[in-house]
Design a protein around this motif. Sequence first.
Motif, PDB file in Angstrom:
ATOM      1  N   GLU A  67      72.300  81.086 -46.612  1.00 15.19           N
ATOM      2  CA  GLU A  67      72.180  82.541 -46.628  1.00 15.19           C
ATOM      3  C   GLU A  67      72.795  83.160 -45.376  1.00 15.19           C
ATOM      4  N   LEU A  68      73.349  84.350 -45.539  1.00 17.85           N
ATOM      5  CA  LEU A  68      73.844  85.089 -44.380  1.00 17.85           C
ATOM      6  C   LEU A  68      72.691  85.417 -43.445  1.00 17.85           C
ATOM      7  N   HIS A  69      72.939  85.295 -42.134  1.00 22.61           N
ATOM      8  CA  HIS A  69      71.931  85.718 -41.157  1.00 22.61           C
ATOM      9  C   HIS A  69      72.473  86.898 -40.358  1.00 22.61           C
ATOM     10  N   ILE A  70      71.677  87.365 -39.420  1.00 20.64           N
ATOM     11  CA  ILE A  70      72.059  88.588 -38.713  1.00 20.64           C
ATOM     12  C   ILE A  70      73.304  88.395 -37.851  1.00 20.64           C
ATOM     13  N   GLY A  71      73.603  87.154 -37.448  1.00 22.29           N
ATOM     14  CA  GLY A  71      74.854  86.907 -36.741  1.00 22.29           C
ATOM     15  C   GLY A  71      76.053  87.155 -37.630  1.00 22.29           C
ATOM     16  N   HIS A  72      75.943  86.737 -38.904  1.00 24.13           N
ATOM     17  CA  HIS A  72      77.014  87.021 -39.854  1.00 24.13           C
ATOM     18  C   HIS A  72      77.153  88.528 -40.073  1.00 24.13           C
ATOM     19  N   ALA A  73      76.003  89.207 -40.179  1.00 26.24           N
ATOM     20  CA  ALA A  73      76.039  90.658 -40.377  1.00 26.24           C
ATOM     21  C   ALA A  73      76.785  91.335 -39.236  1.00 26.24           C
ATOM     22  N   ASP A 132      67.855  99.337 -40.151  1.00 26.61           N
ATOM     23  CA  ASP A 132      66.986  98.442 -39.379  1.00 26.61           C
ATOM     24  C   ASP A 132      67.779  97.235 -38.880  1.00 26.61           C
ATOM     25  N   ILE A 133      68.602  96.674 -39.750  1.00 24.58           N
ATOM     26  CA  ILE A 133      69.381  95.490 -39.386  1.00 24.58           C
ATOM     27  C   ILE A 133      70.445  95.848 -38.364  1.00 24.58           C
ATOM     28  N   VAL A 134      71.089  97.009 -38.552  1.00 22.85           N
ATOM     29  CA  VAL A 134      72.091  97.466 -37.582  1.00 22.85           C
ATOM     30  C   VAL A 134      71.453  97.618 -36.205  1.00 22.85           C
ATOM     31  N   ARG A 135      70.250  98.179 -36.179  1.00 24.39           N
ATOM     32  CA  ARG A 135      69.548  98.346 -34.903  1.00 24.39           C
ATOM     33  C   ARG A 135      69.149  96.990 -34.324  1.00 24.39           C
ATOM     34  N   MET A 136      68.729  96.071 -35.173  1.00 28.37           N
ATOM     35  CA  MET A 136      68.305  94.759 -34.742  1.00 28.37           C
ATOM     36  C   MET A 136      69.421  93.985 -34.052  1.00 28.37           C
ATOM     37  N   ILE A 137      70.655  94.157 -34.515  1.00 29.98           N
ATOM     38  CA  ILE A 137      71.775  93.401 -33.945  1.00 29.98           C
ATOM     39  C   ILE A 137      72.512  94.176 -32.846  1.00 29.98           C
ATOM     40  N   GLY A 138      71.933  95.301 -32.441  1.00 27.26           N
ATOM     41  CA  GLY A 138      72.469  96.010 -31.287  1.00 27.26           C
ATOM     42  C   GLY A 138      73.656  96.886 -31.555  1.00 27.26           C
ATOM     43  N   HIS A 192      87.274  87.633 -29.945  1.00 28.19           N
ATOM     44  CA  HIS A 192      86.079  86.791 -30.047  1.00 28.19           C
ATOM     45  C   HIS A 192      84.892  87.581 -29.510  1.00 28.19           C
ATOM     46  N   HIS A 193      83.960  87.874 -30.420  1.00 30.04           N
ATOM     47  CA  HIS A 193      82.853  88.757 -30.052  1.00 30.04           C
ATOM     48  C   HIS A 193      81.624  87.966 -29.614  1.00 30.04           C
ATOM     49  N   ASP A 194      80.656  88.696 -29.071  1.00 35.78           N
ATOM     50  CA  ASP A 194      79.398  88.092 -28.628  1.00 35.78           C
ATOM     51  C   ASP A 194      78.685  87.415 -29.798  1.00 35.78           C
ATOM     52  N   LEU A 195      77.835  86.459 -29.469  1.00 36.59           N
ATOM     53  CA  LEU A 195      76.991  85.818 -30.456  1.00 36.59           C
ATOM     54  C   LEU A 195      75.573  86.384 -30.371  1.00 36.59           C
ATOM     55  N   ILE A 196      74.864  86.287 -31.470  1.00 38.39           N
ATOM     56  CA  ILE A 196      73.459  86.664 -31.472  1.00 38.39           C
ATOM     57  C   ILE A 196      72.643  85.384 -31.467  1.00 38.39           C
ATOM     58  N   PHE A 197      71.697  85.300 -30.568  1.00 39.46           N
ATOM     59  CA  PHE A 197      70.902  84.088 -30.411  1.00 39.46           C
ATOM     60  C   PHE A 197      69.475  84.318 -30.889  1.00 39.46           C
ATOM     61  N   GLY A 198      68.849  83.236 -31.297  1.00 42.66           N
ATOM     62  CA  GLY A 198      67.461  83.301 -31.712  1.00 42.66           C
ATOM     63  C   GLY A 198      66.536  83.394 -30.520  1.00 42.66           C
ATOM     64  N   GLU A 199      65.241  83.493 -30.801  1.00 39.08           N
ATOM     65  CA  GLU A 199      64.265  83.635 -29.722  1.00 39.08           C
ATOM     66  C   GLU A 199      64.220  82.398 -28.832  1.00 39.08           C
ATOM     67  N   ARG A 226      86.124  87.091 -34.707  1.00 40.85           N
ATOM     68  CA  ARG A 226      85.123  86.074 -35.012  1.00 40.85           C
ATOM     69  C   ARG A 226      84.293  85.782 -33.766  1.00 40.85           C
ATOM     70  N   GLY A 227      83.285  84.933 -33.908  1.00 41.44           N
ATOM     71  CA  GLY A 227      82.365  84.662 -32.820  1.00 41.44           C
ATOM     72  C   GLY A 227      82.989  83.898 -31.672  1.00 41.44           C
ATOM     73  N   ARG A 228      82.409  84.070 -30.519  1.00 43.59           N
ATOM     74  CA  ARG A 228      82.907  83.441 -29.304  1.00 43.59           C
ATOM     75  C   ARG A 228      82.808  81.918 -29.348  1.00 43.59           C
ATOM     76  N   ASP A 229      81.984  81.391 -30.249  1.00 46.87           N
ATOM     77  CA  ASP A 229      81.879  79.936 -30.363  1.00 46.87           C
ATOM     78  C   ASP A 229      83.158  79.306 -30.899  1.00 46.87           C
TER      79      ASP A 229
END
Length: 306
Positions: A26-32, A295-301, A262-269, A235-238
Motif C-alpha cells: 500500500e502507498l504510505h505517506i512518503g509516497h504521497a 489532513d494528509i497534506v498537513r501530516m506530511i508538511g 531528490h527530495h526529503d524523506l519522511i521518517f517514522g516515529e 524522487r526521494g533522497r535515498d
Amino acid sequence: MDIGAGAWEVDHSTPVFRFAPSPNGELHIGHAYSALINHRMARENNGRFLLRLEDIDTARCTAAFEEQIVEDLHFLGVDWDETRRRQSDHFADYAAALETLHDAALVYPGFMTRGEIRRFAERYEEDDGRTWPRDPDGAPLYPGLDRSIPESERQRRMAEGEKYVWRLDLTAAMALTPALDWQEWGGGPNGETGLIPADPKVWGDVVLARKDIPTSYHLSVTVDDALQGVTDVVRGRDLFHSTSVHRLLQTVLGFPAPRYHHHDLIFGEDGRKLSKSAGDTSIRSLRAAGCTRNDIVRMIGLEGAF
C-alpha cells in the motif's frame, strides 16, 4: 524505437514528470509526499505528469495493489496524462537495451549469489583485517570474480541451468564515457545541489537483469525515463546515489540526461525510512481512520503549498 542508436534530445520546453511506485504494497505517506510534489511541479510548469507501475517483481506485485494505488492517488487529487505504464508489459524494451549492452561487450553473466558475495566479504575481512567495500545501500560489492571466466565455461554453465545474473562491466563501460555528472536542483544527503559528479564506481558491477527477469531496477528505470521522454526525475533522497549508475547507463545507451530533484524523506516515529509494511502510515489506513486529503497534506508538511 532504436535503443542505443545515438544521443536523443530532451525537450525541456514541455517538462515531463513521473511518479513510479511499485504495486507490492500500500502507498504510505512518503509516497504521497513524492506524488504530490511531482504532480504540482508538472502542473505549475505546464508539463505532463505520468504514472508508471514498477512491477518487474511479478511475484510480489499484484493487480489489487495497483488498483489501491490508483484509488489512493485519486483521493489525493493526483491525475495523470497518459494510460499508466506497467513495466511488466514492456520486458521487450529492457531486453533490447540489454542486447545493445551485450553487443558492446558491456555485460557478462555472474554466477555468485548474494550469499556467496557476503561470505566472500566476511572471509576477506576476517583474513585481511580490512573492511570489504560496500555500496551506498550497505551491501558488500561484488568482487568481479566471474568477469574473467572463459566464454566456453560461461556457456556451459548457463546451458546446464546454473542460476546467473547479467552484470554491467563497469570498467569497460566507464572506459567509453567521459566524466559524468547530473544537474541536481533538489538536494543530496548533505544538501548537494548544482552540477553533481557521478561516481558509478561506488556500486561496482551492478546487476542489470536476471535469468528469470530480463531487467532490474537500474535498467528498467533508465529505459523507461528515455522512452517516456521524462525530463525531470523527482524522487526521494535515498535514490540520490543511484543516479550515478543511471547516468552511466544513459550515456552508453545514447539516452538523454534528465534533470534531477531528490527530495526529503519522511521518517517514522522510530527514525527509520517508511516502508510498505508500516501499515499505520498507509494512505488506505489513514482514510479508514477518517483522515481527509487536507489532513494528509498537513501530516506530511505540505500545508500551505497545496
